[in-house]
Design an enzyme around this catalytic site. Structure first.
Site, PDB file in Angstrom:
ATOM      1  N   THR A 129       0.830  -1.207   0.000  1.00  0.00           N
ATOM      2  CA  THR A 129       0.000   0.000   0.000  1.00  0.00           C
ATOM      3  C   THR A 129       0.861   1.253   0.000  1.00  0.00           C
ATOM      4  O   THR A 129       0.462   2.295  -0.526  1.00  0.00           O
ATOM      5  CB  THR A 129      -0.923  -0.014   1.235  1.00  0.00           C
ATOM      6  OG1 THR A 129      -1.878  -1.056   1.039  1.00  0.00           O
ATOM      7  CG2 THR A 129      -1.657   1.295   1.429  1.00  0.00           C
ATOM      8  N   TYR A 134      -8.061   1.336  -3.783  1.00  0.00           N
ATOM      9  CA  TYR A 134      -6.829   1.712  -4.473  1.00  0.00           C
ATOM     10  C   TYR A 134      -6.154   0.424  -4.899  1.00  0.00           C
ATOM     11  O   TYR A 134      -6.547  -0.666  -4.487  1.00  0.00           O
ATOM     12  CB  TYR A 134      -5.920   2.502  -3.518  1.00  0.00           C
ATOM     13  CG  TYR A 134      -5.466   1.675  -2.349  1.00  0.00           C
ATOM     14  CD1 TYR A 134      -6.250   1.553  -1.199  1.00  0.00           C
ATOM     15  CD2 TYR A 134      -4.277   0.941  -2.410  1.00  0.00           C
ATOM     16  CE1 TYR A 134      -5.863   0.753  -0.145  1.00  0.00           C
ATOM     17  CE2 TYR A 134      -3.881   0.135  -1.353  1.00  0.00           C
ATOM     18  CZ  TYR A 134      -4.667   0.042  -0.228  1.00  0.00           C
ATOM     19  OH  TYR A 134      -4.294  -0.767   0.804  1.00  0.00           O
ATOM     20  N   THR A 156       1.711  -4.213   4.357  1.00  0.00           N
ATOM     21  CA  THR A 156       1.525  -4.501   5.785  1.00  0.00           C
ATOM     22  C   THR A 156       1.028  -5.926   6.039  1.00  0.00           C
ATOM     23  O   THR A 156       1.216  -6.462   7.124  1.00  0.00           O
ATOM     24  CB  THR A 156       0.507  -3.517   6.416  1.00  0.00           C
ATOM     25  OG1 THR A 156      -0.762  -3.688   5.770  1.00  0.00           O
ATOM     26  CG2 THR A 156       0.971  -2.086   6.324  1.00  0.00           C
ATOM     27  N   ASP A 157       0.380  -6.519   5.012  1.00  0.00           N
ATOM     28  CA  ASP A 157      -0.356  -7.755   5.290  1.00  0.00           C
ATOM     29  C   ASP A 157       0.515  -8.957   5.650  1.00  0.00           C
ATOM     30  O   ASP A 157       0.094  -9.810   6.436  1.00  0.00           O
ATOM     31  CB  ASP A 157      -1.268  -8.097   4.105  1.00  0.00           C
ATOM     32  CG  ASP A 157      -2.484  -7.171   4.070  1.00  0.00           C
ATOM     33  OD1 ASP A 157      -2.811  -6.575   5.122  1.00  0.00           O
ATOM     34  OD2 ASP A 157      -3.111  -7.036   3.005  1.00  0.00           O
ATOM     35  N   LYS A 208       0.820  -7.389  12.521  1.00  0.00           N
ATOM     36  CA  LYS A 208      -0.282  -6.473  12.250  1.00  0.00           C
ATOM     37  C   LYS A 208      -1.365  -6.716  13.293  1.00  0.00           C
ATOM     38  O   LYS A 208      -1.764  -7.865  13.524  1.00  0.00           O
ATOM     39  CB  LYS A 208      -0.805  -6.703  10.830  1.00  0.00           C
ATOM     40  CG  LYS A 208      -1.725  -5.610  10.350  1.00  0.00           C
ATOM     41  CD  LYS A 208      -1.967  -5.719   8.848  1.00  0.00           C
ATOM     42  CE  LYS A 208      -2.883  -4.612   8.367  1.00  0.00           C
ATOM     43  NZ  LYS A 208      -3.059  -4.640   6.898  1.00  0.00           N
ATOM     44  N   GLU A 246       5.952 -28.443  30.526  1.00  0.00           N
ATOM     45  CA  GLU A 246       6.471 -29.800  30.635  1.00  0.00           C
ATOM     46  C   GLU A 246       5.383 -30.786  30.220  1.00  0.00           C
ATOM     47  O   GLU A 246       4.210 -30.606  30.571  1.00  0.00           O
ATOM     48  CB  GLU A 246       6.865 -30.045  32.096  1.00  0.00           C
ATOM     49  CG  GLU A 246       8.091 -30.929  32.209  1.00  0.00           C
ATOM     50  CD  GLU A 246       8.516 -31.076  33.647  1.00  0.00           C
ATOM     51  OE1 GLU A 246       8.734 -30.035  34.295  1.00  0.00           O
ATOM     52  OE2 GLU A 246       8.577 -32.227  34.090  1.00  0.00           O
TER      53      GLU A 246
HETATM   54  C1  SIN Z   1      -0.989  -2.941   2.856  1.00  0.00           C
HETATM   55  O1  SIN Z   1       0.163  -2.727   2.505  1.00  0.00           O
HETATM   56  O2  SIN Z   1      -1.482  -2.305   3.854  1.00  0.00           O
HETATM   57  C2  SIN Z   1      -1.929  -3.881   2.195  1.00  0.00           C
HETATM   58  C3  SIN Z   1      -1.417  -4.419   0.931  1.00  0.00           C
HETATM   59  C4  SIN Z   1      -0.164  -5.210   1.084  1.00  0.00           C
HETATM   60  O3  SIN Z   1       0.042  -5.847   2.112  1.00  0.00           O
HETATM   61  O4  SIN Z   1       0.617  -5.215   0.120  1.00  0.00           O
END
Ligand code: SIN
Length: 333
Positions: A21, A34, A99-100, A173, A300
């Protein structure tokens, strides 16, 4: 690849772009729909005024939405990282990422890195064209942290998001759309913070780099197959049985299963029975938790190993590396 404004006094930072993103564009500033991975890493840097005059080099390693991350992109990233980190003129590396799956890549690199230099991942929760774009600030912070860490002689993999430095082995995340608290350390505290004006506030010591294992990611190698299964109400184990059958039919048998278990590592009795059968066929079983915090700590008498505080997705990477025998000298089938 382009070298910008080299300053011989500061260590060169190489910025590797992989998409996400942070490189995404939409139709307008309010557009919530987007497309990720549209702008080059060079374009991303050009949009950050605070980076002018720094010694930066860019490389576009991939251009993907990180939901589509796979072994081949990890191999390409590992190749590029190995090459640039071995250079005497390079002080640190920044990686722009989605982010994913950032938590998987960060964990993988944490385990593989054997070079005593900083590697800083960063990302964004809003596309570059959004009125709320957080990418430019995150990228500025990441480059500053990379330079600062290189100058201090710190090494290791970290992630920089929303003014916070997270350890690469623990970052994950934690919110699907918030900007300021989209990531956390799953219980691990931040290593430091970056103020709005770019000042770095140091906190904890950086985690030690891993023991290496780049050769495990050699191009052309087939990664061990590790799948994640979730324990939930009504989990009957048929998914595990189907995975075993399908793996044999495809000729790429499942080598390991990570269970996203309930609570502190408990598993539905029907799923347990299916996993016991899988284990008899030589399949390794690890337990993580589907709960966001706390993980599954070893006790354990555990029958199946606990993945500690790793998320299920990170535990999958850890089990793959374990099956490869990391640090290793070559791929295993
Ligand atoms: C993001 O970056 O927030 C979503 C898309 C991705 O992980 O490439």
């Amino acid at each position: 690849m382009k070298v910008r404004d080299m300053d011989v006094n500061s260590p060169l930072v190489v910025v590797l772009g992989t998409g996400g993103t942070i490189a995404g564009t939409g139709a307008g500033p309010d557009d919530v729909s987007y497309r990720a991975a549209q702008l080059s890493v060079e374009q991303l840097l050009q949009a950050v005024p605070g980076l002018a005059g720094l010694a930066l080099e860019t490389r576009q390693v991939a251009q993907i939405d990180s939901k589509d991350m796979d072994w081949s992109v990890w191999q390409a990233l590992a190749d590029q990282l190995q090459e640039v980190l071995a250079r005497n003129d390079v002080g640190a590396v920044v990686i722009t990422h989605g982010t994913d799956t950032l938590e998987e890549t960060a964990y993988l690199l944490h385990r593989l890195l054997d070079v005593h230099k900083p590697v800083v991942l960063t990302a964004a929760m809003r596309a570059a064209t959004s009125a709320q774009a957080d990418g430019p600030r995150n990228l500025r912070d990441a480059v500053r942290v990379a330079e600062h860490a290189a100058a201090q002689g710190w090494a290791g993999v970290v992630a920089v998001m929303a003014g916070v430095i997270w350890p690469g082995h623990a970052v994950r995340k934690s919110h699907t759309w918030h900007i300021d608290d989209a990531f956390d350390g799953g219980g691990d505290v931040p290593l430091g913070r970056i103020t709005d004006s770019g000042t770095i506030l140091e906190g904890m010591p950086w985690p030690s780099p891993g023991r290496g294992g780049w050769s495990c990611l050699e191009p052309g190698g087939v990664p061990p197959r590790v799948e994640i299964v979730t324990s939930h109400a009504g989990a009957d184990g048929r998914l595990v049985e189907a995975l075993l059958t399908q793996g044999q039919q495809l000729g790429h048998a499942v080598g390991g299963l990570v269970v996203a278990s309930t609570g502190h590592g408990t598993i539905h009795q029907a799923l347990t029975r299916a996993l016991e059968k899988a284990e008899l066929q030589g399949i390794r079983v690890w337990r993580s938790s589907r709960v966001a915090r706390g993980g599954v700590l070893s006790r354990e008498g555990d029958h199946w190993p606990a993945a500690g505080t790793l998320t299920a997705a990170q535990a999958r990477v850890a089990l793959m590396l374990d099956l490869l025998g990391v640090p290793c000298g070559g791929m295993k089938d």
